[in-house]
Design a protein around this motif. Structure first.
Motif, PDB file in Angstrom:
ATOM      1  N   ALA B 119       0.831  -1.210   0.000  1.00  0.00           N
ATOM      2  CA  ALA B 119       0.000   0.000   0.000  1.00  0.00           C
ATOM      3  C   ALA B 119       0.867   1.263   0.000  1.00  0.00           C
ATOM      4  CB  ALA B 119      -0.918   0.010   1.213  1.00  0.00           C
ATOM      5  N   THR B 120       2.100   1.119   0.367  1.00  0.00           N
ATOM      6  CA  THR B 120       3.120   2.179   0.406  1.00  0.00           C
ATOM      7  C   THR B 120       2.805   3.362   1.331  1.00  0.00           C
ATOM      8  OG1 THR B 120       2.483   3.421  -1.576  1.00  0.00           O
ATOM      9  CG2 THR B 120       3.909   1.505  -1.907  1.00  0.00           C
ATOM     10  N   LEU B 121       3.318   4.529   1.001  1.00  0.00           N
ATOM     11  CA  LEU B 121       3.518   5.598   1.979  1.00  0.00           C
ATOM     12  C   LEU B 121       2.303   6.012   2.803  1.00  0.00           C
ATOM     13  CD1 LEU B 121       6.066   8.015   0.282  1.00  0.00           C
ATOM     14  CD2 LEU B 121       6.407   5.822   1.410  1.00  0.00           C
ATOM     15  N   THR B 122       1.122   6.059   2.191  1.00  0.00           N
ATOM     16  CA  THR B 122      -0.046   6.499   2.964  1.00  0.00           C
ATOM     17  C   THR B 122      -0.383   5.530   4.083  1.00  0.00           C
ATOM     18  OG1 THR B 122      -1.530   5.377   1.422  1.00  0.00           O
ATOM     19  CG2 THR B 122      -1.112   7.730   1.028  1.00  0.00           C
ATOM     20  N   HIS B 123       0.010   4.281   3.905  1.00  0.00           N
ATOM     21  CA  HIS B 123      -0.320   3.252   4.888  1.00  0.00           C
ATOM     22  C   HIS B 123       0.855   2.906   5.803  1.00  0.00           C
ATOM     23  CE1 HIS B 123      -3.903   2.967   2.540  1.00  0.00           C
ATOM     24  NE2 HIS B 123      -4.366   1.940   3.206  1.00  0.00           N
ATOM     25  N   PHE B 124       2.002   3.435   5.519  1.00  0.00           N
ATOM     26  CA  PHE B 124       3.159   3.192   6.402  1.00  0.00           C
ATOM     27  C   PHE B 124       3.021   4.070   7.644  1.00  0.00           C
ATOM     28  CE2 PHE B 124       6.329   2.175   2.692  1.00  0.00           C
ATOM     29  CZ  PHE B 124       5.629   1.016   2.432  1.00  0.00           C
ATOM     30  N   THR B 125       3.565   3.594   8.752  1.00  0.00           N
ATOM     31  CA  THR B 125       3.679   4.469   9.929  1.00  0.00           C
ATOM     32  C   THR B 125       5.129   4.467  10.415  1.00  0.00           C
ATOM     33  OG1 THR B 125       3.114   2.702  11.502  1.00  0.00           O
ATOM     34  CG2 THR B 125       1.309   4.049  10.691  1.00  0.00           C
ATOM     35  N   PRO B 126       6.008   5.111   9.658  1.00  0.00           N
ATOM     36  CA  PRO B 126       7.402   5.162  10.110  1.00  0.00           C
ATOM     37  C   PRO B 126       7.570   6.084  11.317  1.00  0.00           C
ATOM     38  CG  PRO B 126       7.096   6.487   8.135  1.00  0.00           C
ATOM     39  CD  PRO B 126       5.797   5.787   8.382  1.00  0.00           C
ATOM     40  N   GLU B 127       6.486   6.741  11.731  1.00  0.00           N
ATOM     41  CA  GLU B 127       6.565   7.717  12.812  1.00  0.00           C
ATOM     42  C   GLU B 127       5.653   7.393  13.977  1.00  0.00           C
ATOM     43  OE1 GLU B 127       4.688   8.633   9.687  1.00  0.00           O
ATOM     44  OE2 GLU B 127       3.270   7.677  11.035  1.00  0.00           O
ATOM     45  N   ASP B 128       5.003   6.229  13.980  1.00  0.00           N
ATOM     46  CA  ASP B 128       3.977   6.045  15.016  1.00  0.00           C
ATOM     47  C   ASP B 128       4.562   5.944  16.421  1.00  0.00           C
ATOM     48  OD1 ASP B 128       4.519   3.117  14.155  1.00  0.00           O
ATOM     49  OD2 ASP B 128       3.229   2.827  15.894  1.00  0.00           O
ATOM     50  N   ILE B 129       5.746   5.351  16.564  1.00  0.00           N
ATOM     51  CA  ILE B 129       6.336   5.304  17.911  1.00  0.00           C
ATOM     52  C   ILE B 129       6.687   6.720  18.359  1.00  0.00           C
ATOM     53  CG2 ILE B 129       8.399   4.616  19.219  1.00  0.00           C
ATOM     54  CD1 ILE B 129       8.236   1.907  17.983  1.00  0.00           C
ATOM     55  N   ALA B 130       7.292   7.488  17.458  1.00  0.00           N
ATOM     56  CA  ALA B 130       7.698   8.852  17.817  1.00  0.00           C
ATOM     57  C   ALA B 130       6.491   9.693  18.220  1.00  0.00           C
ATOM     58  CB  ALA B 130       8.418   9.509  16.641  1.00  0.00           C
ATOM     59  N   CYS B 131       5.430   9.650  17.418  1.00  0.00           N
ATOM     60  CA  CYS B 131       4.319  10.544  17.730  1.00  0.00           C
ATOM     61  C   CYS B 131       3.518  10.048  18.916  1.00  0.00           C
ATOM     62  CB  CYS B 131       3.460  10.853  16.500  1.00  0.00           C
ATOM     63  SG  CYS B 131       2.416   9.551  15.899  1.00  0.00           S
ATOM     64  N   MET B 132       3.358   8.760  19.057  1.00  0.00           N
ATOM     65  CA  MET B 132       2.538   8.285  20.170  1.00  0.00           C
ATOM     66  C   MET B 132       3.272   8.372  21.505  1.00  0.00           C
ATOM     67  SD  MET B 132      -0.201   7.914  18.598  1.00  0.00           S
ATOM     68  CE  MET B 132      -1.424   7.079  19.605  1.00  0.00           C
ATOM     69  N   ASP B 285      15.456   9.682   6.362  1.00  0.00           N
ATOM     70  CA  ASP B 285      14.774  10.601   5.448  1.00  0.00           C
ATOM     71  C   ASP B 285      15.050  10.243   3.999  1.00  0.00           C
ATOM     72  OD1 ASP B 285      13.650  12.071   7.381  1.00  0.00           O
ATOM     73  OD2 ASP B 285      14.954  13.811   7.180  1.00  0.00           O
ATOM     74  N   GLY B 286      14.047  10.456   3.172  1.00  0.00           N
ATOM     75  CA  GLY B 286      14.252  10.293   1.744  1.00  0.00           C
ATOM     76  C   GLY B 286      13.695   9.005   1.182  1.00  0.00           C
ATOM     77  N   PHE B 287      13.115   8.147   2.027  1.00  0.00           N
ATOM     78  CA  PHE B 287      12.548   6.925   1.463  1.00  0.00           C
ATOM     79  C   PHE B 287      11.339   7.313   0.618  1.00  0.00           C
ATOM     80  CE2 PHE B 287      10.432   7.451   5.521  1.00  0.00           C
ATOM     81  CZ  PHE B 287       9.108   7.177   5.225  1.00  0.00           C
ATOM     82  N   SER B 288      11.092   6.529  -0.407  1.00  0.00           N
ATOM     83  CA  SER B 288      10.033   6.929  -1.332  1.00  0.00           C
ATOM     84  C   SER B 288       9.188   5.729  -1.737  1.00  0.00           C
ATOM     85  CB  SER B 288      10.649   7.589  -2.567  1.00  0.00           C
ATOM     86  OG  SER B 288      11.531   6.669  -3.164  1.00  0.00           O
ATOM     87  N   VAL B 289       8.237   5.981  -2.614  1.00  0.00           N
ATOM     88  CA  VAL B 289       7.305   4.930  -3.033  1.00  0.00           C
ATOM     89  C   VAL B 289       8.026   3.899  -3.888  1.00  0.00           C
ATOM     90  CG1 VAL B 289       5.175   4.433  -4.277  1.00  0.00           C
ATOM     91  CG2 VAL B 289       5.437   6.594  -3.059  1.00  0.00           C
ATOM     92  N   VAL B 290       7.980   2.661  -3.454  1.00  0.00           N
ATOM     93  CA  VAL B 290       8.569   1.569  -4.224  1.00  0.00           C
ATOM     94  C   VAL B 290       7.640   0.372  -4.098  1.00  0.00           C
ATOM     95  CG1 VAL B 290      10.565   0.064  -4.480  1.00  0.00           C
ATOM     96  CG2 VAL B 290      10.887   2.356  -3.597  1.00  0.00           C
ATOM     97  N   ASN B 291       7.401  -0.313  -5.174  1.00  0.00           N
ATOM     98  CA  ASN B 291       6.640  -1.546  -5.075  1.00  0.00           C
ATOM     99  C   ASN B 291       7.548  -2.644  -4.555  1.00  0.00           C
ATOM    100  OD1 ASN B 291       4.222  -0.545  -6.028  1.00  0.00           O
ATOM    101  ND2 ASN B 291       4.770  -0.904  -8.164  1.00  0.00           N
ATOM    102  N   GLY B 292       7.018  -3.432  -3.653  1.00  0.00           N
ATOM    103  CA  GLY B 292       7.819  -4.537  -3.137  1.00  0.00           C
ATOM    104  C   GLY B 292       7.215  -5.052  -1.853  1.00  0.00           C
ATOM    105  N   ASP B 293       7.593  -6.287  -1.487  1.00  0.00           N
ATOM    106  CA  ASP B 293       7.062  -6.800  -0.227  1.00  0.00           C
ATOM    107  C   ASP B 293       7.924  -6.302   0.936  1.00  0.00           C
ATOM    108  OD1 ASP B 293       9.308  -8.405  -0.043  1.00  0.00           O
ATOM    109  OD2 ASP B 293       8.285 -10.193  -0.786  1.00  0.00           O
TER     110      ASP B 293
END
Lengths: 270, 318
Positions: B119-132, B285-293
């Motif tokens: 689902a890529t970036l909209t569904h990733f939470t690379p920040e959920d630990i930081a924000c919560m 920083d800088g990760f972007s949309v990529v298809n892949g598992d």
């Protein structure tokens, strides 16, 4: 109370609020003044079930001023209901005092925290669902700002409450048509608010929000509404009661100078 | 091939919902609210407890406001949604009406980190630990397998408070063998006591870290492993002691390094005035949309097993 008594109570509330704000140079007079009659109708017009000196009554009606910058409008009333000592009013916003600029849920009679806009309908729906769940009869009354209706969460909550047929939930939109930068219809039109709420499935009423003769019958009719939540669009004047503040957005949180203060006092009968 | 065959590890969400269902049977004040996220176990819950289930609509903001009114009325509320939407999407609501009043609401977040890989970036939470973990008074729990999930939800039900529960989207291979429970009180599990170097991780990366350890053993490196399943409040007293028994520390997380689990550990070490070589592996920083598992994403973002091995070698060579 008869209409004359209610009008006297409204004047008393404006006087109390004026003294609190002027003493500490903090607070929002115009936002409070536009909903004074709504609050007086609720608490003193025989609408809400609130017992003197018993803020924790499990059967009490819930009153939430969701437009948090005007939450202080409740403080003199709650003191009058013996929920806390009247001396607290003079310590408004002071260190060690009970009453803050925005309503704090620890204040007896304040049901939830406010200050950020858009939370009241969802929170109120929570109270309403809980009441139904517990087989309780209490109503929840939510006072919204019209500017607050810009918040998307209001409409999420409106949809939810209608779906669940929350006839124990009542919203009052304080339609003073102003926000900080000017007139709502010029800045970003709210349009026909009554129609918007009706289309979301609410029973709607539009009244002069400064007229007890219009407010009280609307609240009485709402008690007969079954199967849907109700909203009153209360057309009001921001700053009502102090002529130079009336309908002037620039007074949102400005303090009067000495001359203006004297004029305000004279108009408020202080 | 069926994705959910008999040998697949049980989904964390099913474990959690089944436990809540058991409790809901005894306590009518337990309410479960979903923002349109499902689960097999949730179908059962909705059937068995129609009066204790609410569909909030895809309206996470209202869901949180609603929870505040319910909790203020004595209800024990569990909110359930996909990770990105129950965190950042309604963060203001969580802050204003749950955290500010310290209400006993549990936020159940599914698919944390890169769980929704395709689902890529909209569904990733690379920040959920930081924000919560930045929220006032919250407890942040992140189980790593079925057993830890079961014990953690049991505790969350028994002791209501403001909690954020991070669940992985996929079932995780067992890490514990009936021995997780005593760690609950401590807040982390010192799974393997090693020599010289320790790896701290959490959640879905625990299995990867353990796989890396296996390979490191062949290279003659006997590293320790810690599962930090309670990121907040961090048990600084015990964790600092455990970390202090090593010469170097590697943290591995499926989060942006800014404010994540590794940050929490370095902050804690600073508070305890412990100076130690520490390296943090995580997203940058800088990760972007990529298809892949997910495995491919781990390779790309530098948190694969090979990256862990490389980082350990670097720390050893210091």
């Amino acid at each position: 109370m008869n209409i004359n008594d209610l009008e006297n109570k409204a004047l008393w509330l404006r006087q109390e609020l004026f003294e609190m704000v002027i003493k500490q140079k903090k607070g929002h007079i115009p936002s409070c003044y536009s909903c004074v009659e709504v609050m007086v109708a609720l608490y003193y017009g025989g609408i809400v079930n609130i017992k003197h000196g018993y803020p924790q009554d499990p059967d009490r009606d819930r009153v939430i001023v969701s437009k948090g910058h005007a939450a202080m409008v409740q403080y003199p009333i709650l003191a009058d209901f013996n929920f806390f000592p009247k001396s607290e009013l003079l310590k408004f916003t002071q260190s060690g005092g009970l009453l803050g600029m925005y309503a704090d849920y620890r204040i007896p009679g304040i049901e939830g925290i406010s200050g950020s806009l858009g939370h009241g309908i969802g929170m109120g729906a929570g109270f309403a669902i809980a009441a139904r769940h517990d087989g309780k009869k209490y109503q929840s009354y939510i006072i919204l700002g019209d500017g607050e209706c810009y918040e998307g969460s209001i409409w999420e909550g409106a949809m939810f409450a209608a779906h669940h047929k929350l006839d124990n939930l009542v919203a009052i939109v304080d339609r003073n048509a102003l926000c900080i930068l000017g007139e709502t219809e010029e800045l970003l039109s709210l349009g026909d608010l009554e129609n918007k709420w009706r289309s979301f499935g609410w029973e709607t009423f539009t009244v002069d929000g400064h007229s007890f003769n219009e407010l009280l019958p609307a609240f009485e009719k709402i008690k007969q509404v079954v199967g849907k939540p109700s909203v009153i669009i209360a057309n009001t004047i921001k700053g009502k009661g102090i002529s130079f503040m009336e309908g002037k957005s620039e007074w949102h949180n400005r303090m009067p100078n000495l001359e203006q203060m004297a004029q305000a006092r004279s108009e408020l009968g202080l | 091939m069926s994705v959910t065959n008999e040998s697949s590890p049980q989904l964390m969400r099913d474990i959690v919902i089944n436990s809540i269902a058991k409790a809901a049977k005894k306590d009518k004040n337990i309410l479960f609210i979903s923002a349109d996220l499902g689960a097999k176990s949730l179908d059962d819950f909705r059937r068995d407890f129609p009066n204790q289930f609410i569909h909030a609509g895809i309206s996470e903001q209202n869901m949180v406001d609603l929870a505040s009114g319910l909790a203020l009325s004595g209800k024990r509320v569990f909110l359930y949604a996909m990770a990105p939407f129950i965190t950042a999407r309604c963060y203001e609501q969580i802050k204003c009406v749950i955290a500010s009043m310290g209400l006993p609401v549990t936020l159940i977040s599914v698919g944390v980190g890169l769980g929704y890989d395709h689902a890529t970036l909209t569904h990733f939470t690379p920040e959920d630990i930081a924000c919560m973990r930045a929220l006032n008074g919250i407890e942040v729990l992140t189980p790593s397998d079925a057993e830890s999930t079961e014990v953690i939800i049991e505790k969350a039900i028994a002791e209501p408070k403001f909690r954020y529960l991070r669940l992985d989207r996929q079932g995780q291979l067992p890490i514990y063998n009936g021995n997780f429970r005593p760690n609950m009180k401590v807040g982390f599990s010192h799974i393997i006591k090693g020599k010289q170097l320790v790896i701290v991780s959490c959640g879905a990366l625990m299995n990867k870290v353990l796989a890396a350890r296996e390979k490191l053993m062949f290279e003659g490196m006997d590293v320790g492993i810690i599962d930090l399943f309670r990121v907040k409040p961090i048990n600084g007293r015990e964790l600092s002691k455990a970390l202090n028994s090593y010469n170097a520390i590697l943290t591995v997380e499926e989060q942006l390094l800014d404010g994540g689990m590794g940050s929490a550990i370095t902050e804690m070490l600073a508070d305890y005035m412990i100076l130690k070589p520490i390296k943090r592996l995580g997203m940058r920083d800088g990760f972007s949309v990529v298809n892949g598992d997910r495995d491919q994403l781990h390779d790309l973002y530098g948190i694969a097993v090979s990256d862990v091995i490389k980082a350990v070698n670097e720390l050893y060579q210091r």
